[in-house]
Scaffold this motif. Structure first.
Motif, short mmCIF file in Angstrom:
data_model
loop_
_atom_site.label_atom_id
_atom_site.label_comp_id
_atom_site.label_asym_id
_atom_site.label_seq_id
_atom_site.Cartn_x
_atom_site.Cartn_y
_atom_site.Cartn_z
N MET A 18 45.47 36.45 -12.52
CA MET A 18 46.15 37.46 -12.48
C MET A 18 46.80 37.37 -11.70
O MET A 18 47.48 38.22 -10.61
CB MET A 18 45.47 38.58 -12.21
N THR A 19 47.53 35.98 -11.64
CA THR A 19 49.55 35.32 -10.69
C THR A 19 50.57 36.84 -10.65
O THR A 19 51.10 36.81 -9.93
CB THR A 19 49.77 34.51 -10.47
N LYS A 20 50.75 37.41 -12.19
CA LYS A 20 51.51 37.86 -13.09
C LYS A 20 51.54 39.41 -13.16
O LYS A 20 52.35 40.35 -12.93
CB LYS A 20 52.66 37.51 -13.65
N VAL A 21 50.26 40.35 -12.28
CA VAL A 21 50.13 40.97 -12.86
C VAL A 21 50.48 42.36 -12.00
O VAL A 21 51.28 42.19 -11.05
CB VAL A 21 48.45 41.80 -12.60
N SER A 22 50.74 43.14 -13.36
CA SER A 22 51.64 44.29 -13.04
C SER A 22 50.50 46.14 -12.75
O SER A 22 51.53 46.58 -12.01
CB SER A 22 53.01 44.81 -13.51
N GLU A 23 50.14 45.78 -13.67
CA GLU A 23 49.72 47.30 -13.73
C GLU A 23 47.94 46.93 -14.57
O GLU A 23 47.91 45.87 -15.62
CB GLU A 23 49.83 47.91 -14.94
N ALA A 24 47.22 47.32 -13.65
CA ALA A 24 45.52 46.68 -14.29
C ALA A 24 44.95 48.15 -13.71
O ALA A 24 45.06 48.15 -11.85
CB ALA A 24 45.39 45.40 -13.82
N GLU A 25 44.04 48.30 -14.55
CA GLU A 25 43.03 49.32 -14.36
C GLU A 25 41.70 49.04 -14.59
O GLU A 25 41.81 48.13 -16.42
CB GLU A 25 43.24 50.56 -15.08
N TYR A 26 40.50 48.88 -13.87
CA TYR A 26 39.08 49.01 -14.46
C TYR A 26 38.93 47.24 -14.84
O TYR A 26 38.54 47.18 -16.17
CB TYR A 26 38.79 49.29 -15.37
N THR A 27 39.77 46.42 -14.82
CA THR A 27 39.43 45.03 -15.12
C THR A 27 38.44 43.71 -14.75
O THR A 27 38.90 43.95 -13.16
CB THR A 27 40.78 44.14 -15.81
N VAL A 28 37.52 43.41 -15.08
CA VAL A 28 36.83 42.36 -14.53
C VAL A 28 37.27 41.16 -14.45
O VAL A 28 37.26 40.51 -16.03
CB VAL A 28 35.95 42.46 -14.59
N VAL A 29 37.74 39.75 -14.00
CA VAL A 29 38.69 38.91 -14.64
C VAL A 29 37.50 37.86 -13.69
O VAL A 29 37.44 37.59 -12.38
CB VAL A 29 39.57 38.23 -13.51
N ILE A 30 37.03 36.64 -13.90
CA ILE A 30 35.63 35.63 -13.18
C ILE A 30 36.84 34.31 -13.94
O ILE A 30 36.33 34.09 -15.08
CB ILE A 30 34.52 36.02 -13.05
N GLY A 31 37.16 33.30 -13.13
CA GLY A 31 37.08 32.26 -13.67
C GLY A 31 38.34 31.67 -13.11
O GLY A 31 39.25 32.83 -13.10
N ASP A 32 38.30 30.65 -12.78
CA ASP A 32 40.19 29.98 -12.52
C ASP A 32 41.17 30.21 -13.45
O ASP A 32 40.25 29.45 -14.67
CB ASP A 32 40.10 27.70 -12.29
#
Length: 605
Positions: A156-170
């Protein structure tokens, strides 16, 4: 500043209370940071201390003595203060956070936790409940980040709006800008999910990436996704990027506007730039599927290279692979509905059901509304509205509206319409071509022309409890007249007796399995030397002799049929019921002669 208020002794650590003022000042800067009360912060819970805290922040790290500090904007430097309470007022809501005696990054306030170099840089006063572990993650300045979990480098290097998200991994969700309630696990998984700035980063919009291979799958795919410098699929809000689950390297990797999809496995649904409510489970399942809607794909490489899929169900390795365009199909089994021979210009295939290994595989042309149940049933087909039940039933058929039930039934037929085959090897005759409305019932049953029905094979004797009724309603006939065939015709016919020596007696069928384990049926012809003829004599006529009588009398007798006429096979047959009327006519003529002779005899007497 004329005076420096070092605070009451209770505001210092216990060991500092007996130290000199100079020592205490040094401690303020080197160990505890700048005391916010030096700059006017009240810490009474009601006074707005925002201006004082932000002024103190210009010097360095901050120390909050015990108290309650009302802030409208949070500092960005490190802070601490055992027992101090930060009351953050934002959007009319006050959130409280109790500090301790350990320096904390400001982004850990209000349940945001970041661990790693350049991590959680996107946090602002509207960010709550985010937990991120990994270098260079959540970098850009976000507008609304809430209750997200991230673990890995470059997520998420460019994230602007995010809710309830799970991110795992390069690199998982590396270019994500918008996301809501997604779960992404795996290196490069969800790489472009929710990206709004696609040019130069997305696989489809980079000058250095050759996407020509997709032209072989869908000629006009660029009209759908846009050119490299003008993307047409761009999410506008998080609602267009939500409810997805991606597990596996590259799963949902180049997708842009996915909603409510599940992709599990390496490369699963990797290029579905716009997909909704689809499920892909297995290595490369639905890989290169550009647009997927409400399809369920389970199996390695299932639906791979399927450009557009809607409402399909595939279960099995390679099921529905290489099918360019599909809708409402069901394929179950290894390589079921596999589209090896389908081209990018192939019409959309729809409403087919294929159950069994290789069923409906390698079909081509207009493939619609077929049902194939059994290994290799309807394999290599070119047709629609066909139903095949049994291993290799209707295999290699080219035609429409055909039905086959049984092993090898109606196999290898060309340009056939409305054929019905029931039984092992029924209508399995490569010489059958360009026929319509044919029916073969029973083992090895066959026909020799259109509009024929055969019960059994040459060794079968039909039985019935009641006589067969032939329709003879006057309302179904025109041009009714007395028969022209009578005694003159019957006198020419030569009754014969004979033993049957059918040519079919010398055809043999052998089954074996090929190198791939597929069952094959091979027809073999042996010399017709009379060795297989029947023992009993039968009574009847010879078709060729009937034909000679017809030519001699220059008449047409419908009881004779040459099947080679109108495209049939070289077989000649006789309909014995057609002799009934001429025989009755001959009897009536003889009876008239008898009556005339009786009258003459009576006159003479």
């Amino acid at each position: 500043m004329d005076e420096i208020d070092l605070g009451q002794s209770s505001e210092f650590r216990e060991y500092e209370q007996d130290q000199s003022a100079l020592k205490r000042v040094k401690n303020e800067f080197t160990e505890r940071g700048v005391n916010v009360k030096w700059f006017g912060a009240q810490g009474d819970g009601t006074t707005d201390d925002t201006a004082a805290v932000l002024e103190a922040e210009k010097i360095g790290m901050l120390f909050f003595p015990k108290g309650s500090y009302l802030l409208r904007k949070l500092p960005t430097t490190k802070i601490k203060g055992a027992g101090a309470v930060i009351k953050w007022l934002s959007a009319g809501i006050i959130r409280e956070y109790v500090l301790n005696d350990t320096y904390l990054q400001i982004n850990r306030l209000y349940n945001n936790i970041g661990l790693g170099i350049n991590t959680l840089q996107a946090i602002d006063e509207n960010s709550v409940g985010n937990t991120v572990v990994g270098d260079k993650s959540f970098l850009s300045k976000g507008n609304r980040l809430s209750r997200n979990v991230g673990m890995g480098t470059n997520i998420m290097t460019k994230v602007s709006e995010a809710e309830y998200t799970v991110v795992i991994g390069d690199n998982a969700c590396r270019d994500t800008v918008l996301t809501e309630r997604n779960t992404v696990v795996g290196s490069n998984a969800g790489l472009s999910m929710g990206d709004t700035d696609l040019i130069g980063t997305h696989h489809f919009y980079r000058e250095d990436v050759d996407t020509g291979y997709l032209d072989n799958l869908w000629t006009d795919w660029r009209d759908y996704v846009g050119e490299k410098d003008k993307p047409l699929i761009i999410p506008e809000n998080t609602k267009q990027v939500r409810g997805n689950v991606a597990v596996g390297r590259n799963a949902l990797g180049w997708t842009i506007k996915p909603t409510f999809n599940t992709a599990v496995g390496y490369n699963a649904l990797e290029k579905a730039v716009e997909s909704t409510k689809s499920v892909a489970i297995g290595v490369s399942s639905a890989y290169n599927s550009i647009k997927s809607s409400e399809s369920v794909v389970v199996g390695s490489y299932a639906n791979m290279n399927n450009s557009i899929s809607s409402g399909d169900v595939s279960l099995g390795a390679y099921a529905m692979e290489q099918v360019p365009f599909s809708k409402f199909n069901v394929s179950i089994g290894f390589q079921a509905l596999h589209g090896k021979n389908m081209l990018r210009t192939n019409p959309e295939i729809s409403d087919n059901i294929a159950i069994g290994r290789y069923s409906l595989s390698e079909a081509s042309g207009d493939i619609r509304s077929n049902v194939a149940i059994g290994s290799s049933a309807l394999k290599y087909t070119q047709g629609k509205y066909n139903t095949a039940l049994g291993q290799q039933a209707l295999e290699k058929i080219a035609g429409d509206y055909n039905t086959a039930v049984g092993l090898f039934a109606a196999r290898d037929l060309k340009n056939i319409k409305r054929a019905t085959a029931v039984g092992y090897n029924a209508l399995n005759n490569p010489s059958i071509a360009d026929f319509e409305n044919i029916t073969g019932i029973g083992q090895n049953s066959s026909v020799t022309g259109s509009n024929q029905l055969q019960l059994g094979n040459s060794q079968t004797t039909p039985y019935a409890f009641n006589p067969i009724q032939l329709r003879s309603d006057a309302r179904d006939k025109i041009d009714i007249r007395d028969t022209s065939l009578g005694l003159n015709f019957i006198k020419k016919i030569q009754p014969r007796e004979f033993r049957w020596n059918n040519r079919e007696f010398y055809s043999e069928y052998e089954t074996h399995r090929d190198a791939n384990g597929q069952l094959k049926c091979i027809k073999r012809e042996v010399p017709n030397d009379g060795s297989r003829s029947r023992k009993r004599y039968h009574q009847g006529f010879i078709a060729q002799e009937i034909k000679a009588v017809m030519e001699e009398l220059d008449i047409d007798f419908s009881g004779y049929q040459d099947h080679s006429i109108d495209g049939g096979l070289d077989v000649k047959s006789i309909a014995y019921e057609e002799f009934i009327a001429p025989i009755i006519q001959a009897i009536q003529e003889l009876n008239q002669k008898i009556e005339e002779l009786e009258e003459k005899v009576a006159t003479i007497s």
